[in-house]
Write a protein that holds these residues in place. Structure first.
Motif, PDB file in Angstrom:
ATOM      1  N   ASP A  36      -8.554  34.514-107.900  1.00 53.59           N
ATOM      2  CA  ASP A  36      -9.125  34.464-106.560  1.00 53.59           C
ATOM      3  C   ASP A  36      -8.528  35.573-105.719  1.00 53.59           C
ATOM      4  N   ILE A  37      -9.152  36.759-105.787  1.00 52.96           N
ATOM      5  CA  ILE A  37      -8.635  37.916-105.056  1.00 52.96           C
ATOM      6  C   ILE A  37      -8.719  37.671-103.556  1.00 52.96           C
ATOM      7  N   LEU A  38      -9.822  37.043-103.091  1.00 53.94           N
ATOM      8  CA  LEU A  38      -9.982  36.811-101.659  1.00 53.94           C
ATOM      9  C   LEU A  38      -8.897  35.896-101.125  1.00 53.94           C
ATOM     10  N   ALA A  39      -8.578  34.794-101.863  1.00 55.93           N
ATOM     11  CA  ALA A  39      -7.548  33.875-101.397  1.00 55.93           C
ATOM     12  C   ALA A  39      -6.203  34.574-101.282  1.00 55.93           C
ATOM     13  N   GLU A  40      -5.871  35.419-102.285  1.00 54.03           N
ATOM     14  CA  GLU A  40      -4.604  36.143-102.231  1.00 54.03           C
ATOM     15  C   GLU A  40      -4.586  37.107-101.052  1.00 54.03           C
ATOM     16  N   ALA A  41      -5.741  37.756-100.797  1.00 53.22           N
ATOM     17  CA  ALA A  41      -5.809  38.694 -99.685  1.00 53.22           C
ATOM     18  C   ALA A  41      -5.643  37.973 -98.357  1.00 53.22           C
ATOM     19  N   LEU A  42      -6.273  36.787 -98.223  1.00 55.00           N
ATOM     20  CA  LEU A  42      -6.143  36.022 -96.988  1.00 55.00           C
ATOM     21  C   LEU A  42      -4.705  35.583 -96.769  1.00 55.00           C
ATOM     22  N   ALA A  43      -4.014  35.193 -97.840  1.00 53.18           N
ATOM     23  CA  ALA A  43      -2.615  34.791 -97.710  1.00 53.18           C
ATOM     24  C   ALA A  43      -1.765  35.954 -97.214  1.00 53.18           C
ATOM     25  N   GLU A  44      -2.053  37.158 -97.719  1.00 55.46           N
ATOM     26  CA  GLU A  44      -1.323  38.335 -97.247  1.00 55.46           C
ATOM     27  C   GLU A  44      -1.595  38.589 -95.775  1.00 55.46           C
ATOM     28  N   ASP A  45      -2.871  38.469 -95.359  1.00 55.70           N
ATOM     29  CA  ASP A  45      -3.215  38.720 -93.967  1.00 55.70           C
ATOM     30  C   ASP A  45      -2.505  37.735 -93.038  1.00 55.70           C
ATOM     31  N   VAL A  46      -2.484  36.449 -93.441  1.00 60.68           N
ATOM     32  CA  VAL A  46      -1.837  35.439 -92.602  1.00 60.68           C
ATOM     33  C   VAL A  46      -0.335  35.683 -92.522  1.00 60.68           C
ATOM     34  N   ALA A  47       0.300  36.033 -93.668  1.00 58.83           N
ATOM     35  CA  ALA A  47       1.734  36.309 -93.663  1.00 58.83           C
ATOM     36  C   ALA A  47       2.060  37.513 -92.801  1.00 58.83           C
ATOM     37  N   PHE A 105     -11.498  41.134 -93.991  1.00 64.36           N
ATOM     38  CA  PHE A 105     -10.181  40.746 -94.487  1.00 64.36           C
ATOM     39  C   PHE A 105      -9.496  41.963 -95.089  1.00 64.36           C
ATOM     40  N   PRO A 106      -8.664  42.652 -94.304  1.00 65.72           N
ATOM     41  CA  PRO A 106      -8.012  43.880 -94.795  1.00 65.72           C
ATOM     42  C   PRO A 106      -7.206  43.671 -96.061  1.00 65.72           C
ATOM     43  N   GLY A 107      -6.738  42.444 -96.282  1.00 69.21           N
ATOM     44  CA  GLY A 107      -5.991  42.181 -97.509  1.00 69.21           C
ATOM     45  C   GLY A 107      -6.790  42.459 -98.759  1.00 69.21           C
ATOM     46  N   MET A 108      -8.123  42.378 -98.670  1.00 71.05           N
ATOM     47  CA  MET A 108      -8.966  42.685 -99.827  1.00 71.05           C
ATOM     48  C   MET A 108      -8.815  44.143-100.237  1.00 71.05           C
ATOM     49  N   LYS A 109      -8.644  45.036 -99.250  1.00 67.48           N
ATOM     50  CA  LYS A 109      -8.455  46.449 -99.573  1.00 67.48           C
ATOM     51  C   LYS A 109      -7.113  46.666-100.264  1.00 67.48           C
ATOM     52  N   ARG A 110      -6.090  45.971 -99.779  1.00 66.53           N
ATOM     53  CA  ARG A 110      -4.781  46.116-100.399  1.00 66.53           C
ATOM     54  C   ARG A 110      -4.769  45.564-101.815  1.00 66.53           C
ATOM     55  N   GLN A 111      -5.609  44.545-102.073  1.00 68.75           N
ATOM     56  CA  GLN A 111      -5.656  43.983-103.419  1.00 68.75           C
ATOM     57  C   GLN A 111      -6.122  44.993-104.450  1.00 68.75           C
ATOM     58  N   MET A 112      -6.868  46.005-104.027  1.00 70.70           N
ATOM     59  CA  MET A 112      -7.347  47.016-104.960  1.00 70.70           C
ATOM     60  C   MET A 112      -6.311  48.109-105.187  1.00 70.70           C
ATOM     61  N   ASP A 113      -5.175  48.039-104.469  1.00 71.11           N
ATOM     62  CA  ASP A 113      -4.089  48.997-104.658  1.00 71.11           C
ATOM     63  C   ASP A 113      -3.364  48.648-105.961  1.00 71.11           C
ATOM     64  N   PRO A 114      -3.159  49.615-106.867  1.00 69.00           N
ATOM     65  CA  PRO A 114      -2.464  49.286-108.126  1.00 69.00           C
ATOM     66  C   PRO A 114      -1.041  48.807-107.916  1.00 69.00           C
ATOM     67  N   LEU A 115      -0.472  49.018-106.707  1.00 68.48           N
ATOM     68  CA  LEU A 115       0.881  48.544-106.419  1.00 68.48           C
ATOM     69  C   LEU A 115       0.876  47.205-105.707  1.00 68.48           C
ATOM     70  N   ALA A 116      -0.300  46.590-105.562  1.00 75.96           N
ATOM     71  CA  ALA A 116      -0.388  45.293-104.907  1.00 75.96           C
ATOM     72  C   ALA A 116       0.375  44.246-105.719  1.00 75.96           C
ATOM     73  N   PRO A 117       0.886  43.176-105.067  1.00 75.46           N
ATOM     74  CA  PRO A 117       1.681  42.168-105.779  1.00 75.46           C
ATOM     75  C   PRO A 117       0.981  41.574-106.987  1.00 75.46           C
ATOM     76  N   SER A 118      -0.346  41.401-106.899  1.00 77.17           N
ATOM     77  CA  SER A 118      -1.054  40.778-108.025  1.00 77.17           C
ATOM     78  C   SER A 118      -1.050  41.641-109.270  1.00 77.17           C
ATOM     79  N   PHE A 119      -0.662  42.926-109.140  1.00 80.03           N
ATOM     80  CA  PHE A 119      -0.602  43.810-110.301  1.00 80.03           C
ATOM     81  C   PHE A 119       0.838  44.051-110.760  1.00 80.03           C
ATOM     82  N   CYS A 120       1.806  43.394-110.132  1.00 79.01           N
ATOM     83  CA  CYS A 120       3.210  43.616-110.457  1.00 79.01           C
ATOM     84  C   CYS A 120       3.743  42.426-111.251  1.00 79.01           C
TER      85      CYS A 120
END
Length: 467
Positions: A74-85, A349-364
Protein backbone atom coordinates in the motif's frame (compact mmCIF):
# COMPACT_ATOMS: atom_id res chain seq x y z
CA UNK A 1 2.09 -6.88 -36.48
CA UNK A 2 -1.40 -8.21 -37.31
CA UNK A 3 -1.58 -9.80 -33.90
CA UNK A 4 -0.57 -6.51 -32.23
CA UNK A 5 -3.15 -4.57 -34.24
CA UNK A 6 -5.82 -7.13 -33.35
CA UNK A 7 -4.92 -6.92 -29.69
CA UNK A 8 -5.07 -3.10 -29.78
CA UNK A 9 -8.47 -3.18 -31.46
CA UNK A 10 -9.72 -5.68 -28.90
CA UNK A 11 -8.49 -3.52 -26.01
CA UNK A 12 -10.12 -0.41 -27.48
CA UNK A 13 -13.32 -2.38 -28.01
CA UNK A 14 -13.31 -3.49 -24.36
CA UNK A 15 -12.86 0.10 -23.18
CA UNK A 16 -15.69 1.27 -25.43
CA UNK A 17 -17.97 -1.48 -24.13
CA UNK A 18 -17.17 -0.49 -20.56
CA UNK A 19 -18.00 3.14 -21.33
CA UNK A 20 -21.27 2.18 -23.03
CA UNK A 21 -22.16 -0.03 -20.10
CA UNK A 22 -21.63 2.85 -17.65
CA UNK A 23 -23.68 5.18 -19.81
CA UNK A 24 -26.57 2.75 -19.96
CA UNK A 25 -26.59 2.43 -16.16
CA UNK A 26 -26.99 6.18 -15.85
CA UNK A 27 -29.84 6.22 -18.34
CA UNK A 28 -31.60 3.28 -16.68
CA UNK A 29 -31.27 4.90 -13.24
CA UNK A 30 -33.64 7.66 -14.39
CA UNK A 31 -35.99 5.60 -16.58
CA UNK A 32 -38.49 2.79 -16.44
CA UNK A 33 -38.83 -0.02 -18.90
CA UNK A 34 -41.18 -2.94 -19.50
CA UNK A 35 -40.39 -6.14 -21.29
CA UNK A 36 -42.85 -6.51 -24.15
CA UNK A 37 -42.08 -10.14 -24.82
CA UNK A 38 -40.32 -11.61 -21.78
CA UNK A 39 -38.48 -14.86 -22.21
CA UNK A 40 -39.51 -17.77 -20.09
CA UNK A 41 -37.18 -18.08 -17.13
CA UNK A 42 -36.73 -20.35 -14.16
CA UNK A 43 -35.02 -17.56 -12.20
CA UNK A 44 -37.43 -17.80 -9.26
CA UNK A 45 -36.36 -19.19 -5.90
CA UNK A 46 -36.89 -22.77 -7.11
CA UNK A 47 -33.48 -22.79 -8.77
CA UNK A 48 -31.92 -22.50 -5.29
CA UNK A 49 -32.95 -26.06 -4.50
CA UNK A 50 -30.33 -27.58 -2.23
CA UNK A 51 -29.00 -24.16 -1.10
CA UNK A 52 -29.50 -23.45 2.60
CA UNK A 53 -31.02 -20.04 3.43
CA UNK A 54 -31.36 -18.51 6.87
CA UNK A 55 -32.78 -15.31 8.27
CA UNK A 56 -29.81 -15.23 10.63
CA UNK A 57 -27.21 -15.14 7.88
CA UNK A 58 -25.27 -11.84 7.77
CA UNK A 59 -26.54 -8.98 5.62
CA UNK A 60 -24.55 -7.98 2.55
CA UNK A 61 -22.89 -5.09 4.40
CA UNK A 62 -21.99 -7.31 7.40
CA UNK A 63 -20.70 -10.00 5.04
CA UNK A 64 -18.41 -7.52 3.27
CA UNK A 65 -17.07 -6.25 6.59
CA UNK A 66 -16.35 -9.82 7.76
CA UNK A 67 -14.28 -10.63 4.69
CA UNK A 68 -10.62 -10.88 5.49
CA UNK A 69 -8.63 -8.22 3.70
CA UNK A 70 -5.62 -9.55 1.81
CA UNK A 71 -2.63 -7.44 2.83
CA UNK A 72 -1.24 -5.68 -0.20
CA UNK A 73 1.64 -3.35 -0.79
CA UNK A 74 0.00 0.00 0.00
CA UNK A 75 2.15 2.84 -1.33
CA UNK A 76 -0.57 5.43 -0.65
CA UNK A 77 -0.94 4.42 3.01
CA UNK A 78 2.82 4.64 3.54
CA UNK A 79 2.89 8.03 1.82
CA UNK A 80 0.05 9.32 4.00
CA UNK A 81 1.86 8.15 7.14
CA UNK A 82 4.94 10.09 6.04
CA UNK A 83 2.87 13.21 5.36
CA UNK A 84 1.21 13.05 8.79
CA UNK A 85 4.54 12.47 10.57
CA UNK A 86 6.08 15.37 8.70
CA UNK A 87 3.11 17.59 9.53
CA UNK A 88 3.41 16.90 13.30
CA UNK A 89 1.64 19.74 15.15
CA UNK A 90 2.12 22.34 12.46
CA UNK A 91 -0.66 24.38 10.90
CA UNK A 92 -1.08 24.95 7.12
CA UNK A 93 1.63 27.37 5.99
CA UNK A 94 -0.91 29.62 4.24
CA UNK A 95 -3.16 30.00 7.34
CA UNK A 96 -3.15 33.61 8.68
CA UNK A 97 -2.10 32.84 12.24
CA UNK A 98 0.45 34.51 14.54
CA UNK A 99 2.74 31.68 15.57
CA UNK A 100 5.00 31.36 18.58
CA UNK A 101 7.94 32.05 16.30
CA UNK A 102 6.30 35.30 15.13
CA UNK A 103 5.81 36.46 18.71
CA UNK A 104 9.37 35.55 19.62
CA UNK A 105 10.67 37.48 16.61
CA UNK A 106 8.73 40.59 17.69
CA UNK A 107 10.14 40.33 21.22
CA UNK A 108 13.65 40.05 19.79
CA UNK A 109 13.08 43.13 17.62
CA UNK A 110 11.79 45.14 20.59
CA UNK A 111 14.74 44.05 22.75
CA UNK A 112 17.21 44.95 20.00
CA UNK A 113 15.58 48.36 19.58
CA UNK A 114 15.76 49.06 23.31
CA UNK A 115 19.43 48.05 23.38
CA UNK A 116 20.19 50.26 20.38
CA UNK A 117 18.49 53.25 22.03
CA UNK A 118 20.47 52.69 25.19
CA UNK A 119 23.73 52.42 23.27
CA UNK A 120 22.81 55.45 21.20
CA UNK A 121 22.19 57.62 24.27
CA UNK A 122 25.49 56.51 25.78
CA UNK A 123 27.47 57.00 22.61
CA UNK A 124 25.88 60.40 21.90
CA UNK A 125 27.49 61.70 25.03
CA UNK A 126 30.91 60.22 24.17
CA UNK A 127 30.72 61.25 20.50
CA UNK A 128 29.21 64.66 20.98
CA UNK A 129 31.60 66.17 18.48
CA UNK A 130 31.13 63.50 15.78
CA UNK A 131 27.91 64.70 14.11
CA UNK A 132 28.27 62.47 11.06
CA UNK A 133 28.46 59.27 13.09
CA UNK A 134 25.49 60.33 15.14
CA UNK A 135 23.44 61.01 12.01
CA UNK A 136 24.26 57.58 10.62
CA UNK A 137 23.29 55.85 13.82
CA UNK A 138 20.16 57.93 14.11
CA UNK A 139 19.10 56.89 10.60
CA UNK A 140 19.80 53.24 11.47
CA UNK A 141 17.68 53.61 14.57
CA UNK A 142 14.82 55.12 12.54
CA UNK A 143 14.98 52.17 10.11
CA UNK A 144 14.82 49.74 13.00
CA UNK A 145 11.78 51.53 14.42
CA UNK A 146 10.07 51.22 11.03
CA UNK A 147 10.82 47.48 10.95
CA UNK A 148 9.31 47.01 14.41
CA UNK A 149 6.19 48.95 13.44
CA UNK A 150 5.86 46.99 10.19
CA UNK A 151 6.04 43.70 12.10
CA UNK A 152 3.42 44.92 14.55
CA UNK A 153 1.09 45.88 11.71
CA UNK A 154 1.61 42.53 9.99
CA UNK A 155 0.75 40.62 13.14
CA UNK A 156 -2.25 42.92 13.72
CA UNK A 157 -3.40 42.22 10.16
CA UNK A 158 -3.13 38.48 10.71
CA UNK A 159 -5.12 38.70 13.93
CA UNK A 160 -7.83 40.71 12.16
CA UNK A 161 -7.98 38.23 9.28
CA UNK A 162 -8.24 35.37 11.74
CA UNK A 163 -11.10 37.19 13.44
CA UNK A 164 -12.83 37.84 10.09
CA UNK A 165 -12.34 34.19 9.03
CA UNK A 166 -13.01 32.24 12.25
CA UNK A 167 -12.45 28.50 12.30
CA UNK A 168 -15.87 26.81 11.83
CA UNK A 169 -17.16 24.89 14.83
CA UNK A 170 -17.63 21.74 12.73
CA UNK A 171 -13.96 21.82 11.67
CA UNK A 172 -12.26 20.08 14.56
CA UNK A 173 -8.74 20.71 15.78
CA UNK A 174 -6.62 20.87 12.62
CA UNK A 175 -3.22 20.65 14.28
CA UNK A 176 -1.41 17.50 13.20
CA UNK A 177 -4.03 16.65 10.56
CA UNK A 178 -4.28 16.94 6.78
CA UNK A 179 -7.61 18.37 5.57
CA UNK A 180 -8.72 18.42 1.93
CA UNK A 181 -11.96 20.15 0.95
CA UNK A 182 -14.01 19.02 -2.06
CA UNK A 183 -16.43 21.64 -3.43
CA UNK A 184 -18.76 21.69 -6.43
CA UNK A 185 -22.40 21.83 -7.41
CA UNK A 186 -24.89 18.99 -7.19
CA UNK A 187 -24.35 16.10 -9.60
CA UNK A 188 -20.66 16.63 -10.37
CA UNK A 189 -19.63 13.44 -8.57
CA UNK A 190 -17.97 14.79 -5.40
CA UNK A 191 -19.06 11.93 -3.14
CA UNK A 192 -17.95 9.21 -5.55
CA UNK A 193 -14.63 10.99 -6.04
CA UNK A 194 -14.10 11.04 -2.27
CA UNK A 195 -14.91 7.32 -2.06
CA UNK A 196 -12.47 6.47 -4.84
CA UNK A 197 -9.66 8.63 -3.44
CA UNK A 198 -10.10 6.80 -0.12
CA UNK A 199 -10.43 3.41 -1.88
CA UNK A 200 -13.60 2.49 0.02
CA UNK A 201 -15.85 -0.30 -1.28
CA UNK A 202 -19.55 0.34 -1.78
CA UNK A 203 -21.64 -0.94 1.12
CA UNK A 204 -18.80 -0.85 3.64
CA UNK A 205 -18.39 1.47 6.61
CA UNK A 206 -17.33 4.97 5.62
CA UNK A 207 -18.92 4.94 2.14
CA UNK A 208 -20.03 8.47 1.25
CA UNK A 209 -23.64 8.42 -0.05
CA UNK A 210 -23.85 8.92 -3.80
CA UNK A 211 -26.88 10.19 -5.71
CA UNK A 212 -28.08 12.30 -8.61
CA UNK A 213 -29.72 14.72 -6.16
CA UNK A 214 -27.83 16.99 -3.77
CA UNK A 215 -26.78 14.61 -0.97
CA UNK A 216 -24.45 17.07 0.80
CA UNK A 217 -26.47 19.47 2.98
CA UNK A 218 -23.71 20.29 5.43
CA UNK A 219 -19.94 19.63 5.58
CA UNK A 220 -19.22 15.93 6.03
CA UNK A 221 -15.83 14.56 7.05
CA UNK A 222 -14.52 11.24 5.70
CA UNK A 223 -11.20 9.99 7.14
CA UNK A 224 -8.83 7.70 5.27
CA UNK A 225 -9.11 4.07 6.41
CA UNK A 226 -6.19 3.46 8.74
CA UNK A 227 -5.15 7.13 8.64
CA UNK A 228 -7.77 9.16 10.56
CA UNK A 229 -5.45 12.20 10.58
CA UNK A 230 -5.97 12.49 6.80
CA UNK A 231 -9.50 13.79 6.20
CA UNK A 232 -11.51 14.58 3.07
CA UNK A 233 -14.43 16.98 3.50
CA UNK A 234 -17.50 16.87 1.27
CA UNK A 235 -18.66 20.49 1.25
CA UNK A 236 -22.06 21.68 -0.03
CA UNK A 237 -22.12 23.66 -3.27
CA UNK A 238 -22.12 27.45 -3.13
CA UNK A 239 -24.76 29.84 -4.40
CA UNK A 240 -27.76 28.30 -2.58
CA UNK A 241 -29.99 29.79 0.09
CA UNK A 242 -28.28 27.69 2.74
CA UNK A 243 -24.77 28.56 1.50
CA UNK A 244 -24.64 32.02 -0.13
CA UNK A 245 -21.75 32.55 -2.52
CA UNK A 246 -20.70 35.89 -1.00
CA UNK A 247 -19.60 34.31 2.27
CA UNK A 248 -18.74 30.81 1.03
CA UNK A 249 -14.97 30.94 1.74
CA UNK A 250 -15.65 32.30 5.23
CA UNK A 251 -18.57 29.94 6.04
CA UNK A 252 -16.74 26.83 4.83
CA UNK A 253 -13.46 27.80 6.50
CA UNK A 254 -11.54 27.08 3.30
CA UNK A 255 -8.50 28.98 4.54
CA UNK A 256 -8.03 26.27 7.17
CA UNK A 257 -7.73 23.48 4.59
CA UNK A 258 -4.42 22.16 3.29
CA UNK A 259 -5.86 21.93 -0.21
CA UNK A 260 -9.20 22.45 -1.96
CA UNK A 261 -10.59 20.52 -4.95
CA UNK A 262 -12.96 22.59 -7.13
CA UNK A 263 -14.99 20.03 -9.10
CA UNK A 264 -17.25 20.30 -12.14
CA UNK A 265 -18.71 17.83 -14.62
CA UNK A 266 -18.93 20.41 -17.41
CA UNK A 267 -17.82 24.02 -17.48
CA UNK A 268 -16.77 25.89 -14.39
CA UNK A 269 -19.43 28.34 -13.24
CA UNK A 270 -18.87 32.00 -12.41
CA UNK A 271 -19.06 31.09 -8.73
CA UNK A 272 -16.34 28.45 -9.08
CA UNK A 273 -14.08 30.87 -10.98
CA UNK A 274 -14.63 33.45 -8.23
CA UNK A 275 -13.84 30.82 -5.63
CA UNK A 276 -10.55 30.08 -7.40
CA UNK A 277 -9.65 33.80 -7.32
CA UNK A 278 -10.43 33.96 -3.59
CA UNK A 279 -8.24 30.93 -2.88
CA UNK A 280 -5.41 32.44 -4.93
CA UNK A 281 -5.75 35.68 -2.99
CA UNK A 282 -5.25 33.88 0.31
CA UNK A 283 -2.55 31.47 -1.01
CA UNK A 284 -4.66 28.36 -0.39
CA UNK A 285 -3.49 25.49 -2.65
CA UNK A 286 -6.25 24.17 -4.94
CA UNK A 287 -6.87 21.85 -7.90
CA UNK A 288 -9.42 22.38 -10.68
CA UNK A 289 -10.98 18.94 -11.28
CA UNK A 290 -13.11 18.01 -14.31
CA UNK A 291 -15.07 14.82 -13.55
CA UNK A 292 -16.92 12.24 -15.69
CA UNK A 293 -14.62 12.62 -18.72
CA UNK A 294 -15.23 8.97 -19.63
CA UNK A 295 -18.85 9.87 -20.43
CA UNK A 296 -17.71 12.84 -22.54
CA UNK A 297 -15.33 10.61 -24.49
CA UNK A 298 -18.09 8.11 -25.19
CA UNK A 299 -20.59 10.81 -26.22
CA UNK A 300 -18.11 12.56 -28.49
CA UNK A 301 -17.26 9.29 -30.20
CA UNK A 302 -20.93 8.43 -30.72
CA UNK A 303 -21.87 11.91 -31.96
CA UNK A 304 -18.75 13.04 -33.81
CA UNK A 305 -16.55 9.94 -34.13
CA UNK A 306 -13.79 11.68 -32.16
CA UNK A 307 -11.36 9.40 -30.36
CA UNK A 308 -10.52 9.71 -26.67
CA UNK A 309 -7.28 11.64 -27.16
CA UNK A 310 -9.00 14.25 -29.30
CA UNK A 311 -11.87 14.64 -26.82
CA UNK A 312 -9.52 15.19 -23.88
CA UNK A 313 -7.58 17.80 -25.87
CA UNK A 314 -10.83 19.61 -26.72
CA UNK A 315 -11.89 19.66 -23.06
CA UNK A 316 -8.53 21.10 -21.98
CA UNK A 317 -8.65 23.76 -24.70
CA UNK A 318 -12.20 24.76 -23.74
CA UNK A 319 -11.21 25.14 -20.09
CA UNK A 320 -8.16 27.16 -21.05
CA UNK A 321 -9.97 29.56 -23.38
CA UNK A 322 -13.20 30.08 -21.44
CA UNK A 323 -12.04 29.82 -17.83
CA UNK A 324 -8.28 30.35 -17.97
CA UNK A 325 -7.78 26.93 -16.36
CA UNK A 326 -4.32 25.93 -17.51
CA UNK A 327 -3.75 22.74 -15.53
CA UNK A 328 -7.08 20.97 -15.08
CA UNK A 329 -7.27 17.40 -13.77
CA UNK A 330 -9.51 15.32 -16.05
CA UNK A 331 -10.71 12.30 -14.06
CA UNK A 332 -13.23 9.49 -14.03
CA UNK A 333 -14.24 8.03 -10.68
CA UNK A 334 -15.34 4.89 -12.52
CA UNK A 335 -11.82 4.31 -13.88
CA UNK A 336 -9.39 5.42 -11.17
CA UNK A 337 -6.28 4.20 -12.99
CA UNK A 338 -6.90 6.25 -16.14
CA UNK A 339 -6.88 9.88 -17.22
CA UNK A 340 -5.45 12.29 -14.59
CA UNK A 341 -6.55 10.46 -11.44
CA UNK A 342 -3.05 9.08 -10.62
CA UNK A 343 -1.56 12.56 -11.15
CA UNK A 344 -4.22 14.07 -8.85
CA UNK A 345 -3.38 11.58 -6.08
CA UNK A 346 0.32 12.45 -6.34
CA UNK A 347 -0.53 16.15 -6.14
CA UNK A 348 -2.79 15.76 -3.10
CA UNK A 349 -0.36 13.60 -1.14
CA UNK A 350 3.29 14.66 -1.57
CA UNK A 351 4.39 11.49 0.17
CA UNK A 352 3.43 9.60 -2.99
CA UNK A 353 6.19 11.44 -4.86
CA UNK A 354 8.73 10.56 -2.20
CA UNK A 355 7.68 6.92 -2.40
CA UNK A 356 9.02 6.82 -5.95
CA UNK A 357 12.45 7.94 -4.69
CA UNK A 358 14.84 4.94 -4.68
CA UNK A 359 16.08 6.17 -1.28
CA UNK A 360 12.59 6.14 0.23
CA UNK A 361 12.20 4.02 3.41
CA UNK A 362 10.13 1.39 1.61
CA UNK A 363 13.16 0.63 -0.58
CA UNK A 364 15.67 0.41 2.29
CA UNK A 365 16.10 -3.10 3.78
CA UNK A 366 17.29 -1.63 7.10
CA UNK A 367 13.96 0.00 8.03
CA UNK A 368 11.09 -1.93 9.73
CA UNK A 369 8.68 -1.31 6.83
CA UNK A 370 10.88 -3.46 4.59
CA UNK A 371 9.73 -6.62 6.39
CA UNK A 372 6.00 -5.79 6.35
CA UNK A 373 3.95 -8.58 4.76
CA UNK A 374 2.07 -7.81 1.58
CA UNK A 375 0.73 -9.73 -1.38
CA UNK A 376 0.21 -9.13 -5.05
CA UNK A 377 -3.37 -8.06 -5.90
CA UNK A 378 -5.73 -10.88 -6.80
CA UNK A 379 -6.12 -11.23 -10.57
CA UNK A 380 -9.51 -12.48 -11.81
CA UNK A 381 -10.35 -14.03 -15.14
CA UNK A 382 -12.23 -11.71 -17.54
CA UNK A 383 -15.47 -13.59 -16.82
CA UNK A 384 -15.19 -13.45 -13.02
CA UNK A 385 -14.01 -9.83 -13.14
CA UNK A 386 -17.10 -8.89 -15.16
CA UNK A 387 -19.39 -10.42 -12.51
CA UNK A 388 -18.09 -8.26 -9.65
CA UNK A 389 -20.76 -5.98 -8.21
CA UNK A 390 -24.48 -5.95 -7.44
CA UNK A 391 -27.15 -7.70 -9.55
CA UNK A 392 -30.86 -8.43 -9.19
CA UNK A 393 -33.50 -10.54 -10.90
CA UNK A 394 -37.22 -10.29 -11.66
CA UNK A 395 -38.07 -11.80 -8.27
CA UNK A 396 -36.31 -9.00 -6.34
CA UNK A 397 -33.44 -11.27 -5.34
CA UNK A 398 -30.19 -9.33 -4.79
CA UNK A 399 -26.84 -10.89 -5.74
CA UNK A 400 -23.69 -9.17 -4.43
CA UNK A 401 -20.66 -10.74 -6.13
CA UNK A 402 -17.32 -10.27 -4.38
CA UNK A 403 -14.32 -12.16 -5.72
CA UNK A 404 -15.45 -15.80 -6.09
CA UNK A 405 -18.50 -15.60 -3.80
CA UNK A 406 -22.02 -14.22 -4.14
CA UNK A 407 -24.10 -12.98 -1.22
CA UNK A 408 -27.77 -13.71 -2.00
CA UNK A 409 -30.70 -11.88 -0.37
CA UNK A 410 -34.20 -13.13 -1.23
CA UNK A 411 -37.26 -10.85 -1.24
CA UNK A 412 -38.32 -12.38 2.12
CA UNK A 413 -34.96 -11.23 3.63
CA UNK A 414 -33.50 -14.76 3.87
CA UNK A 415 -29.78 -14.68 3.05
CA UNK A 416 -26.93 -17.01 2.14
CA UNK A 417 -23.51 -17.04 0.46
CA UNK A 418 -23.03 -19.10 -2.71
CA UNK A 419 -19.55 -19.91 -4.08
CA UNK A 420 -18.87 -19.40 -7.79
CA UNK A 421 -16.88 -22.06 -9.60
CA UNK A 422 -14.71 -21.51 -12.65
CA UNK A 423 -14.06 -23.67 -15.66
CA UNK A 424 -12.20 -23.05 -18.92
CA UNK A 425 -13.63 -19.69 -20.09
CA UNK A 426 -16.73 -20.07 -17.90
CA UNK A 427 -18.08 -19.28 -14.44
CA UNK A 428 -20.75 -21.62 -13.03
CA UNK A 429 -23.73 -20.80 -10.79
CA UNK A 430 -24.70 -23.69 -8.50
CA UNK A 431 -23.07 -25.93 -11.15
CA UNK A 432 -26.26 -25.74 -13.24
CA UNK A 433 -25.87 -22.45 -15.14
CA UNK A 434 -22.86 -20.71 -16.61
CA UNK A 435 -21.74 -17.46 -18.26
CA UNK A 436 -18.89 -16.80 -20.69
CA UNK A 437 -16.84 -13.79 -21.66
CA UNK A 438 -19.31 -13.22 -24.50
CA UNK A 439 -22.16 -13.14 -21.96
CA UNK A 440 -20.28 -10.55 -19.91
CA UNK A 441 -19.63 -8.37 -22.98
CA UNK A 442 -23.32 -8.45 -23.89
CA UNK A 443 -24.28 -7.55 -20.29
CA UNK A 444 -22.01 -4.52 -20.50
CA UNK A 445 -23.98 -3.33 -23.50
CA UNK A 446 -27.56 -3.85 -22.32
CA UNK A 447 -27.26 -4.41 -18.54
CA UNK A 448 -28.82 -7.89 -18.63
CA UNK A 449 -26.78 -11.02 -17.90
CA UNK A 450 -28.01 -14.35 -19.23
CA UNK A 451 -27.00 -17.57 -17.45
CA UNK A 452 -27.21 -20.48 -19.88
CA UNK A 453 -28.27 -23.85 -18.45
CA UNK A 454 -25.84 -26.76 -18.40
CA UNK A 455 -28.68 -29.25 -18.98
CA UNK A 456 -31.52 -28.70 -21.47
CA UNK A 457 -34.12 -29.44 -18.78
CA UNK A 458 -33.31 -26.12 -17.08
CA UNK A 459 -34.28 -22.72 -18.43
CA UNK A 460 -32.01 -19.67 -18.63
CA UNK A 461 -31.60 -17.27 -15.71
CA UNK A 462 -31.48 -13.51 -16.15
CA UNK A 463 -29.73 -10.99 -13.86
CA UNK A 464 -29.95 -7.21 -14.19
CA UNK A 465 -27.07 -4.92 -13.25
CA UNK A 466 -27.92 -2.97 -10.07
CA UNK A 467 -24.70 -0.99 -9.57
Amino acid sequence: ERRGASWGAQEMSTELLAALFKRRNEVEAAAQCWESAPETSSADASHFKGVSFSGTAPSAQEWLQQLEETPEEDILAEALAEDVAERRKAMPSHLPVVTTEDQERLRDLVATLAKMKQDFDAERESFAGVQEELSRREAELADREKAVEAERQEQRRRDEERANYPQPKWLENIEGTINIGVVGNSGVGKSLLINKLRRVRQGTAGWAPVGVNETTREPMMYPFPGQPQVRLWDLPGAGTTAVPSETYVQDMGLRYFDRVLICTAGRFTTMEVSLRAELEKHNVPFCMVRTKVDIDCWNNFEDNKRDEKTTLAEIREDLRQNHNVIDAYLVSSRDVDSYDMPRLVHELFPGMKRQMDPLAPSFCPTVPAWNDAWAMPVAFSPVLAGLQGRWSDAFRTIYLVHQSQAHVTLSNANRTVVPLTEGPGRVFWINRWYVTEESISKARRDGTLKWDPVLPVDQALFWTWAG
